[in-house]
Scaffold this motif. Structure first.
Motif, PDB file in Angstrom:
ATOM      1  N   THR A 285      -5.054   4.782   2.498  1.00 37.70           N
ATOM      2  CA  THR A 285      -5.852   3.566   2.647  1.00 37.70           C
ATOM      3  C   THR A 285      -6.780   3.679   3.838  1.00 37.70           C
ATOM      4  O   THR A 285      -6.548   4.475   4.748  1.00 37.70           O
ATOM      5  CB  THR A 285      -4.958   2.331   2.878  1.00 37.70           C
ATOM      6  OG1 THR A 285      -4.169   2.545   4.052  1.00 37.70           O
ATOM      7  CG2 THR A 285      -4.058   2.058   1.695  1.00 37.70           C
TER       8      THR A 285
ATOM      9  N   ALA B  56      -8.001   1.577  -1.189  1.00 35.21           N
ATOM     10  CA  ALA B  56      -6.841   2.443  -1.408  1.00 35.21           C
ATOM     11  C   ALA B  56      -7.138   3.412  -2.535  1.00 35.21           C
ATOM     12  O   ALA B  56      -7.847   3.080  -3.486  1.00 35.21           O
ATOM     13  CB  ALA B  56      -5.610   1.605  -1.759  1.00 35.21           C
TER      14      ALA B  56
ATOM     15  N   VAL C 157      -8.242  -3.580   2.391  1.00 33.03           N
ATOM     16  CA  VAL C 157      -8.251  -2.121   2.534  1.00 33.03           C
ATOM     17  C   VAL C 157      -8.722  -1.511   1.229  1.00 33.03           C
ATOM     18  O   VAL C 157      -8.559  -2.102   0.157  1.00 33.03           O
ATOM     19  CB  VAL C 157      -6.851  -1.566   2.879  1.00 33.03           C
ATOM     20  CG1 VAL C 157      -6.323  -2.185   4.140  1.00 33.03           C
ATOM     21  CG2 VAL C 157      -5.889  -1.761   1.740  1.00 33.03           C
TER      22      VAL C 157
ATOM     23  N   THR D 166       0.828  -1.203   0.000  1.00 36.75           N
ATOM     24  CA  THR D 166       0.000   0.000   0.000  1.00 36.75           C
ATOM     25  C   THR D 166       0.864   1.256   0.000  1.00 36.75           C
ATOM     26  O   THR D 166       0.349   2.354   0.194  1.00 36.75           O
ATOM     27  CB  THR D 166      -0.916   0.026   1.235  1.00 36.75           C
ATOM     28  OG1 THR D 166      -0.100  -0.043   2.403  1.00 36.75           O
ATOM     29  CG2 THR D 166      -1.877  -1.130   1.223  1.00 36.75           C
TER      30      THR D 166
END
Lengths: 282, 282
Positions: free
Chosen positions: A160, A262, A260, A155
């Motif tokens: 995020t 993002a 997540v 990430t």
DNA sequence: GACCAACGATACCGCCCAGGTATCGATCCC
DNA sequence: GGGATCGATACCTGGGCGGTATCGTTGGTC
């Protein structure tokens, strides 16, 4: 530093051969040599060790290769996102969401439903892609937002928000001896005779060496498992998609997987903000 | 897209005036006009609405401004990190660590000691800087690693590891009525007569409007508090630096502060990796 | 309402540098 | 030792970048 120089350097650094790099860039070799020399002069740093026979990267060259690729990616993303913004302003607005094929499908469905019910929602194009490909799409500006899975996807460079955390299960052929167990450990799986973990392609399309069948998508993998030629470890939400030939058993000591949402920093789109707000409220 | 075009566009987008932008860029106005036109033609998108009298950004222009700045930052960082790598290879290697002046000093001291004891440790230059400045230093490639404080600093674009989490205290002049309390709430502080929270400069050096004294560094702030002209909310580790004129009281409902160590993705330096490993083991 | 100032666009020019071709020089291989 | 390979050098050409001069439009002013 001009992007032209960066592109030239990255080409040479990847090919480690001026002739081939020039060919790839569609120019002749001498201007390429000169451009690299000029770049080195301006940086005050040797980037390549050239011995008339071999070209190797210096320490500084390695750094510039990594950083330069990132910078070129940022420029390409700026280009693409600007074009998309112009289209959105004059044509139909819309979002592109990148998600891993076959993962978090329930979460995804809930998210899309909830967002569609928001006031001012715009159409969402969902791009289902292979493992770790969402990251690339987002980085390149081809997607506005992505569902990533830690710890598998990086990430870095994105904003995020965590959506859910789940443990993992091992997917096995129905009737396999282990399927009667309430749970297993990683050690039970790596030792499974005849059921290796599959190999996924790298971002560049090549397969890492090793045992295990080569797979390209989820359907293929599930079929291989049903045939008793492989097994796999997946987030437990995948259970919703398993049919009769397959069974899942929790793996106690596998890492937990966090889904997540993002999005690129600097995202200025209200639609992206709305979608994220919807997601975090689920 | 060439960096020259990007720089030109960012200048115009920031000035919203071709003449001033050209002056800032050190070129004449006509070539600047042409360059922007060419950029717009190549992108197939209007970036600026110009009405002979005023220049405003279009939606696409806003996107390109944000994305373009990020891309230019990435290029500058690539440049600077490459130079640093070359220096490190031929001269004395060394790390630059950026930390907020007056914050986490105990943690920082422990980290530096522990790292210095590692085999293969290199000299670490510590750059103490103003609020949110570490982020810029790291982004620009002027620092190899930074200590950031969530939620104040943005960690977007970096790799991070959490080091510690602490709650916050309000720093007051000694003898202030609130100092007898065991703890306070945010509401107690915002309502304090004559003790406003200070204003810190923006990244561009300007102060936001509003009440509260303008401060530039920590010493100045502490002096103002001792004089009874301000108060501030800080992570509780700042207590170690308070002298007799000042007192601290825990604020129960202030956000907790997480100190993280951050480094640029693509960092290839062994020294950075060692430092991070040391930090996470503390 | 006419004049002026401000400002971006256009026209035109000169020069630098990117890119091309030809060739050199060094090194490895047979 | 000869040839092949490959990066560097020499030299030329053209396009594009930047400069000056000027235009066209618009908004402010008396």
């Amino acid at each position: 530093m001009e992007t032209r120089e960066l592109r030239y350097f990255v080409a040479v650094a990847e090919e480690l051969h001026f002739g081939r790099a020039a060919q790839r860039l569609g120019i002749a070799q001498p201007p390429l040599s000169r451009a690299i020399q000029q770049l080195e002069r301006r940086l005050g740093a040797a980037l390549l060790d050239r011995t008339n026979r071999t070209v190797t990267l210096t320490e500084a060259g390695l750094v510039l290769l990594a950083e330069g690729r990132a910078a070129l990616d940022a420029i390409d993303a700026a280009d693409r996102r600007t074009r998309r913004a112009a289209l959105a302003a004059t044509g139909r607005p819309g979002l592109v969401l990148a998600a891993k094929a076959g993962a978090s499908s329930e979460l995804l469905a809930k998210l899309l439903d909830a967002y569609a019910a928001e006031p001012g929602a715009v159409p969402v194009d969902v791009t289902l892609c292979g493992p770790a490909e969402q990251e690339r799409l987002l980085r390149e500006g081809r997607a506005d937002v992505a569902l990533l899975h830690r710890p598998f996807d990086s990430t870095a460079g994105f904003h995020t928000a965590e959506l859910s955390t789940e443990s993992q299960v091992v997917v096995l052929p129905a009737g396999h001896p282990l399927t009667v167990r309430a749970h297993v450990h990683m050690a039970d799986i790596t030792a499974l005779p005849g059921l290796p973990l599959p190999r996924w392609p790298d971002p560049d399309g090549a397969y890492p060496p090793g045992p295990g069948p080569q797979v390209r998508d989820h359907a293929q993998l599930l079929q291989l498992i049903a045939l008793g030629r492989a097994c796999t470890i997946s987030p437990e939400s995948c259970r919703a998609q398993l049919h009769g030939d397959l069974a899942a058993v929790p793996v106690l000591d596998a890492s937990t997987v966090t889904t997540v949402i993002a999005w690129p920093p600097h995202s200025r789109s209200r639609a992206v903000a709305d979608l994220i707000r919807t997601a975090t409220r689920l």
